[in-house]
Write an enzyme that holds these catalytic residues in place. Structure first.
Site, PDB file in Angstrom:
ATOM      1  N   ASP A 105       0.645  -1.067  -0.125  1.00 20.33           N
ATOM      2  CA  ASP A 105      -0.050   0.233  -0.483  1.00 20.33           C
ATOM      3  C   ASP A 105       0.834   0.966  -0.010  1.00 20.33           C
ATOM      4  O   ASP A 105       2.078   1.606   0.413  1.00 20.33           O
ATOM      5  CB  ASP A 105      -0.860   0.199   0.926  1.00 20.33           C
ATOM      6  CG  ASP A 105      -2.391  -0.786   0.962  1.00 20.33           C
ATOM      7  OD1 ASP A 105      -2.056  -1.671   0.062  1.00 20.33           O
ATOM      8  OD2 ASP A 105      -3.009  -0.463   1.907  1.00 20.33           O
ATOM      9  N   LYS A 142      -3.407   3.903  -3.147  1.00 15.83           N
ATOM     10  CA  LYS A 142      -4.434   4.490  -3.514  1.00 15.83           C
ATOM     11  C   LYS A 142      -4.358   5.894  -3.726  1.00 15.83           C
ATOM     12  O   LYS A 142      -5.180   6.996  -3.977  1.00 15.83           O
ATOM     13  CB  LYS A 142      -5.217   4.368  -2.492  1.00 15.83           C
ATOM     14  CG  LYS A 142      -6.430   2.524  -2.553  1.00 15.83           C
ATOM     15  CD  LYS A 142      -7.172   2.596  -1.752  1.00 15.83           C
ATOM     16  CE  LYS A 142      -7.881   1.015  -1.980  1.00 15.83           C
ATOM     17  NZ  LYS A 142      -8.008   0.356  -1.132  1.00 15.83           N
ATOM     18  N   MET A 168      -7.031  10.508   9.042  1.00 15.05           N
ATOM     19  CA  MET A 168      -7.445  11.237   8.070  1.00 15.05           C
ATOM     20  C   MET A 168      -8.566  12.597   8.132  1.00 15.05           C
ATOM     21  O   MET A 168      -9.581  12.816   7.988  1.00 15.05           O
ATOM     22  CB  MET A 168      -9.082  10.017   7.561  1.00 15.05           C
ATOM     23  CG  MET A 168      -7.827   8.325   6.876  1.00 15.05           C
ATOM     24  SD  MET A 168      -8.661   7.253   6.277  1.00 15.05           S
ATOM     25  CE  MET A 168      -9.426   6.124   7.876  1.00 15.05           C
TER      26      MET A 168
HETATM   27  N1  SAH Z   1      -3.932   1.121   9.009  1.00 17.04           N
HETATM   28  C1  SAH Z   1      -3.357   2.684   9.442  1.00 17.04           C
HETATM   29  C2  SAH Z   1      -4.201   3.460   9.125  1.00 17.04           C
HETATM   30  C3  SAH Z   1      -4.380   3.293   8.001  1.00 17.04           C
HETATM   31  S1  SAH Z   1      -5.893   5.443   7.410  1.00 17.04           S
HETATM   32  C4  SAH Z   1      -2.389   2.177  10.657  1.00 17.04           C
HETATM   33  O1  SAH Z   1      -2.959   2.013  11.679  1.00 17.04           O
HETATM   34  O2  SAH Z   1      -2.236   3.793  11.312  1.00 17.04           O
HETATM   35  C5  SAH Z   1      -4.895   6.253   6.966  1.00 17.04           C
HETATM   36  C6  SAH Z   1      -4.336   7.543   7.700  1.00 17.04           C
HETATM   37  O3  SAH Z   1      -3.619   7.278   8.784  1.00 17.04           O
HETATM   38  C7  SAH Z   1      -3.609   9.039   7.197  1.00 17.04           C
HETATM   39  O4  SAH Z   1      -4.754   9.478   6.876  1.00 17.04           O
HETATM   40  C8  SAH Z   1      -3.090   9.300   8.599  1.00 17.04           C
HETATM   41  O5  SAH Z   1      -4.172  10.312   9.351  1.00 17.04           O
HETATM   42  C9  SAH Z   1      -2.719   7.849   9.185  1.00 17.04           C
HETATM   43  N2  SAH Z   1      -1.402   7.851   8.767  1.00 17.04           N
HETATM   44  C10 SAH Z   1      -0.803   6.858   8.109  1.00 17.04           C
HETATM   45  N3  SAH Z   1       0.474   7.039   8.717  1.00 17.04           N
HETATM   46  C11 SAH Z   1       0.968   7.756   9.078  1.00 17.04           C
HETATM   47  C12 SAH Z   1       2.094   8.678   9.660  1.00 17.04           C
HETATM   48  N4  SAH Z   1       3.108   8.496   9.367  1.00 17.04           N
HETATM   49  N5  SAH Z   1       1.704   9.721  10.156  1.00 17.04           N
HETATM   50  C13 SAH Z   1       0.704   9.973  10.900  1.00 17.04           C
HETATM   51  N6  SAH Z   1      -0.073  10.008  10.536  1.00 17.04           N
HETATM   52  C14 SAH Z   1      -0.115   8.303   9.227  1.00 17.04           C
END
Ligand code: SAH
Length: 245
Positions: free
Chosen positions: A35, A56, A168
């Site tokens: 991803d 995506k 998000m």
């Molecule tokens: N499964 C993932 C979340 C996916 S949804 C998890 O457990 O972290 C995607 C959201 O995750 C992004 O919009 C953001 O809000 C957050 N996100 C993912 N990686 C990030 C990062 N390195 N720093 C800050 N936010 C992050």
């Protein structure tokens, strides 16, 4: 020979935050589906696997979920070992459960591998204890973005008294602010906005509920970012940063 699918949480970005289990599964994989929130640096653990990007973002059109399902199914039925890498944890806003159910219903051996979810990583990387003793009795993980655009119960969240960790949320700051203010949360409630948590490009900004949209604009906050909303976001300012450890 029957294949297998691992649905792996690759953590928030820093490759050192991968679990040993994720590394072991990747080393056994023939095919890796990655991803876009996954740091490609983690691919060093599967040097001989075929790597397919199913991200995506990045200006590309979404890879439809159905296509990803079928790709995993096809490879697994060919006897391949498939590692599906997702950002953070596969089951926190990550469809891990949906994918596992879909594959299991088709007789595919499927294993979920935990990852460190971005919301909790972001807080810790900034020295914020989301359940700081004496200040917060709990933490609530919410997404500001829903499939059907249905509104969150902001009042319930505002009154709940737990630290809120919002995923998000960058495009929804006005809605989050208004929802929580209308729900009775104090205008001065501390907010931490953390972009690209755990990566060398990490940036953080401290604000307050009423001013977080203006501050985010001034700061040019961009996705991926996490919001930590609650008293703990201020209480941690003096904390030793976890990332310097
Ligand atoms: N499964 C993932 C979340 C996916 S949804 C998890 O457990 O972290 C995607 C959201 O995750 C992004 O919009 C953001 O809000 C957050 N996100 C993912 N990686 C990030 C990062 N390195 N720093 C800050 N936010 C992050």
């Amino acid at each position: 020979m029957s294949g297998k699918v691992w649905l792996i949480g690759a953590g928030p970005g820093d490759p050192e935050l991968l679990t040993l289990k994720a590394v072991r599964a990747m080393a056994q994989a023939d095919v890796v589906l990655i991803d876009d929130l996954v740091n490609p640096a983690v691919l060093e653990h599967c040097p001989s696997a075929r790597v397919i990007s199913v991200g995506k973002r990045g200006g590309c059109r979404s890879t439809p979920q159905d296509f990803i399902h079928r790709l995993m199914l096809r490879y697994a039925r060919q006897g391949r070992r498939v590692a599906r890498l997702k950002g953070g944890d596969p089951c926190i806003f990550g469809r891990g459960g949906e994918e596992a159910d879909w594959l299991t219903a088709r007789g595919i051996d499927c294993e979920l591998v935990n990852g460190i979810t971005a919301g909790l990583a972001a807080a810790t990387q900034c020295g914020i204890s989301v359940t700081l003793r004496g200040i917060s009795r709990g933490v609530t993980l919410v997404t500001a973005h829903t499939q059907d655009d249905s509104p969150l119960n902001w009042r319930g969240l505002a009154e709940g008294g737990t630290t809120l960790v919002v995923y998000m949320g960058v495009a929804k700051l006005a809605e989050i602010r208004d929802g929580l203010l209308d729900g009775g949360m104090a205008a001065g409630t501390p907010v931490a906005m953390i972009e690209s948590a755990s990566l060398p490009t990490q940036r953080e900004y401290r604000s307050q509920l009423a001013s977080m949209l203006d501050d985010a604009q001034r700061f040019a906050l961009k996705s991926p970012a996490i919001l930590v909303i609650g008293e703990v976001a201020a209480a941690a300012q003096q904390a030793i940063l976890a990332r310097t450890a």
